[in-house]
Motif scaffolding. Structure first.
Motif, mmCIF file in Angstrom:
data_model
loop_
_atom_site.group_PDB
_atom_site.id
_atom_site.type_symbol
_atom_site.label_atom_id
_atom_site.label_comp_id
_atom_site.label_asym_id
_atom_site.label_seq_id
_atom_site.Cartn_x
_atom_site.Cartn_y
_atom_site.Cartn_z
ATOM 1 N N GLN A 1 -6.227 -17.342 -115.746
ATOM 2 C CA GLN A 1 -6.658 -18.629 -115.205
ATOM 3 C C GLN A 1 -6.516 -19.754 -116.225
ATOM 4 O O GLN A 1 -6.757 -19.567 -117.415
ATOM 5 N N THR A 2 -6.152 -20.928 -115.743
ATOM 6 C CA THR A 2 -6.047 -22.092 -116.621
ATOM 7 C C THR A 2 -7.420 -22.559 -117.086
ATOM 8 O O THR A 2 -7.544 -23.203 -118.124
ATOM 9 N N ARG A 3 -8.438 -22.237 -116.304
ATOM 10 C CA ARG A 3 -9.817 -22.478 -116.695
ATOM 11 C C ARG A 3 -10.502 -21.119 -116.617
ATOM 12 O O ARG A 3 -10.748 -20.598 -115.533
ATOM 13 N N GLN A 4 -10.819 -20.537 -117.755
ATOM 14 C CA GLN A 4 -11.365 -19.191 -117.797
ATOM 15 C C GLN A 4 -12.809 -19.152 -117.287
ATOM 16 O O GLN A 4 -13.585 -20.092 -117.459
ATOM 17 N N ALA A 5 -13.168 -18.035 -116.657
ATOM 18 C CA ALA A 5 -14.559 -17.803 -116.281
ATOM 19 C C ALA A 5 -15.384 -17.588 -117.541
ATOM 20 O O ALA A 5 -14.905 -17.002 -118.522
ATOM 21 N N ASP A 6 -16.617 -18.038 -117.519
ATOM 22 C CA ASP A 6 -17.505 -17.813 -118.650
ATOM 23 C C ASP A 6 -18.068 -16.402 -118.635
ATOM 24 O O ASP A 6 -18.451 -15.865 -119.676
ATOM 25 N N GLU A 7 -18.120 -15.798 -117.459
ATOM 26 C CA GLU A 7 -18.474 -14.391 -117.337
ATOM 27 C C GLU A 7 -17.942 -13.858 -116.011
ATOM 28 O O GLU A 7 -17.815 -14.602 -115.034
ATOM 29 N N ILE A 8 -17.609 -12.582 -116.020
ATOM 30 C CA ILE A 8 -17.180 -11.895 -114.808
ATOM 31 C C ILE A 8 -18.125 -10.723 -114.601
ATOM 32 O O ILE A 8 -18.294 -9.894 -115.490
ATOM 33 N N ILE A 9 -18.751 -10.676 -113.445
ATOM 34 C CA ILE A 9 -19.693 -9.608 -113.128
ATOM 35 C C ILE A 9 -19.113 -8.759 -112.007
ATOM 36 O O ILE A 9 -18.876 -9.254 -110.898
ATOM 37 N N VAL A 10 -18.861 -7.504 -112.297
ATOM 38 C CA VAL A 10 -18.396 -6.550 -111.293
ATOM 39 C C VAL A 10 -19.578 -5.680 -110.889
ATOM 40 O O VAL A 10 -20.215 -5.063 -111.744
ATOM 41 N N VAL A 11 -19.870 -5.654 -109.599
ATOM 42 C CA VAL A 11 -21.006 -4.883 -109.104
ATOM 43 C C VAL A 11 -20.497 -3.550 -108.562
ATOM 44 O O VAL A 11 -19.795 -3.497 -107.554
ATOM 45 N N ASP A 12 -20.843 -2.485 -109.266
ATOM 46 C CA ASP A 12 -20.477 -1.123 -108.874
ATOM 47 C C ASP A 12 -21.438 -0.680 -107.773
ATOM 48 O O ASP A 12 -22.602 -0.405 -108.021
ATOM 49 N N ASN A 13 -20.908 -0.586 -106.539
ATOM 50 C CA ASN A 13 -21.757 -0.257 -105.398
ATOM 51 C C ASN A 13 -21.671 1.227 -105.024
ATOM 52 O O ASN A 13 -21.750 1.586 -103.852
ATOM 53 N N GLY A 14 -21.509 2.064 -106.074
ATOM 54 C CA GLY A 14 -21.433 3.504 -105.848
ATOM 55 C C GLY A 14 -20.021 4.041 -105.978
ATOM 56 O O GLY A 14 -19.648 5.002 -105.288
ATOM 57 N N CYS A 15 -19.242 3.460 -106.873
ATOM 58 C CA CYS A 15 -17.845 3.863 -107.039
ATOM 59 C C CYS A 15 -17.729 5.287 -107.586
ATOM 60 O O CYS A 15 -18.490 5.680 -108.485
ATOM 61 N N THR A 16 -16.771 6.023 -107.064
ATOM 62 C CA THR A 16 -16.447 7.351 -107.592
ATOM 63 C C THR A 16 -15.051 7.359 -108.205
ATOM 64 O O THR A 16 -14.589 8.411 -108.653
ATOM 65 N N ASP A 17 -14.390 6.216 -108.233
ATOM 66 C CA ASP A 17 -13.086 6.106 -108.877
ATOM 67 C C ASP A 17 -13.263 5.434 -110.233
ATOM 68 O O ASP A 17 -14.356 5.422 -110.792
ATOM 69 N N ASP A 18 -12.203 4.847 -110.784
ATOM 70 C CA ASP A 18 -12.255 4.251 -112.124
ATOM 71 C C ASP A 18 -12.546 2.745 -112.106
ATOM 72 O O ASP A 18 -12.287 2.054 -113.095
ATOM 73 N N SER A 19 -13.071 2.222 -111.001
ATOM 74 C CA SER A 19 -13.308 0.778 -110.902
ATOM 75 C C SER A 19 -14.179 0.261 -112.041
ATOM 76 O O SER A 19 -13.868 -0.757 -112.675
ATOM 77 N N ALA A 20 -15.281 0.940 -112.319
ATOM 78 C CA ALA A 20 -16.212 0.467 -113.348
ATOM 79 C C ALA A 20 -15.554 0.462 -114.722
ATOM 80 O O ALA A 20 -15.721 -0.490 -115.502
ATOM 81 N N GLN A 21 -14.808 1.501 -115.037
ATOM 82 C CA GLN A 21 -14.152 1.581 -116.336
ATOM 83 C C GLN A 21 -13.078 0.510 -116.476
ATOM 84 O O GLN A 21 -12.921 -0.102 -117.544
ATOM 85 N N ILE A 22 -12.342 0.270 -115.418
ATOM 86 C CA ILE A 22 -11.320 -0.779 -115.428
ATOM 87 C C ILE A 22 -11.972 -2.135 -115.690
ATOM 88 O O ILE A 22 -11.463 -2.952 -116.461
ATOM 89 N N ALA A 23 -13.116 -2.372 -115.054
ATOM 90 C CA ALA A 23 -13.819 -3.637 -115.242
ATOM 91 C C ALA A 23 -14.293 -3.797 -116.684
ATOM 92 O O ALA A 23 -14.119 -4.860 -117.293
ATOM 93 N N ARG A 24 -14.876 -2.748 -117.237
ATOM 94 C CA ARG A 24 -15.350 -2.826 -118.632
ATOM 95 C C ARG A 24 -14.188 -3.048 -119.593
ATOM 96 O O ARG A 24 -14.303 -3.824 -120.554
ATOM 97 N N SER A 25 -13.085 -2.374 -119.336
ATOM 98 C CA SER A 25 -11.917 -2.511 -120.216
ATOM 99 C C SER A 25 -11.364 -3.934 -120.197
ATOM 100 O O SER A 25 -10.752 -4.385 -121.173
#
Length: 242
Positions: free
Chosen positions: A26-50
């Protein structure tokens, strides 16, 4: 003004990876990105942290619970909400910032989407039909602009006032429409045609997807008075007192 992006996620690692890459450019970066893990059993949470996102876990299933949990954790003046399958242009957050900075009277804004994964000959038609039904049809029922969860933003002050009025659990309510209904009369919501994102056309991909989505929309409107609520909202807008 600081900007927080909130993304509710349930087993959507491939879409989420693409979204986080677009947020990073983004040309204007977010100050924070919050991903809400709603019971994921795949790698969504790890991808978000990375990718440097803050991950919070909401064990109550459903977008109303997940989105609300994310909004509660934000620290910015502007909360931006999208879905994992949203693909924003590089100037998306810059436009959001400009809209709020340029007009202090606006409390929330939203824009249209383009369903990029429909069959080629149906992408434009499907996107237009959905946008017309959502923004014109539901807008008529709300007597205001309906916020669309794949592409919306609002001031944290709006959430602070309405966080206990909206539905925060279950799956029979459209959380974005619910927030729109709760906002009517007290806050200014704006539709910005140029604030566009791409999104997956899941509503068309699911069996009877449009019918199911419409039923949930009716449930949401019923929560806010049904037909009587529609009459009351328009009466307030027009200055009548039924």
């Amino acid at each position: 003004m600081r900007i927080s992006v909130v993304v509710p996620v349930l087993n959507d690692e491939h879409h989420l990876r693409t979204l986080l890459e677009k947020l990073a450019s983004q040309t204007r970066q977010a100050d924070e990105i919050i991903v809400v893990d709603n019971g994921c059993t795949d790698d969504s949470a790890q991808i978000a942290r990375s990718a440097g996102a803050k991950v919070i876990v909401e064990r109550t299933r459903g977008i109303p619970a997940a989105a609300s949990a994310g909004y509660d954790q934000t620290s910015a003046e502007i909360i931006v909400r999208c879905d994992a399958d949203s693909i924003p242009p590089d100037n998306w957050l810059e436009k959001v910032h400009e809209e709020f900075a340029g007009n202090p009277a606006i409390d929330a804004l939203t824009g249209p989407g383009y369903f990029y994964d429909l069959p080629r000959g149906l992408r434009t038609l499907g996107s237009v039909v959905y946008a017309f039904g959502y923004f014109a049809g539901l807008g008529s029922a709300l007597a205001t602009v309906p916020l669309w969860g794949s592409n919306m933003a609002f001031r944290s002050s709006l959430w602070e006032e309405l966080s206990q009025e909206v539905c925060r659990e279950g799956s029979a309510i459209h959380d974005d429409l619910d927030l729109s209904c709760a906002s009517q009369g007290s806050f200014v919501l704006k539709f910005v045609p140029s604030l566009r994102v791409k999104a997956a056309g899941r509503v068309y991909a699911r069996p009877a997807g449009l019918r199911a989505s419409s039923k949930v929309a009716l449930n949401t409107l019923a929560r806010h008075g049904g037909l009587k609520g529609i009459i009351n909202r328009w009466s307030a807008v027009l200055g009548f007192h039924p």
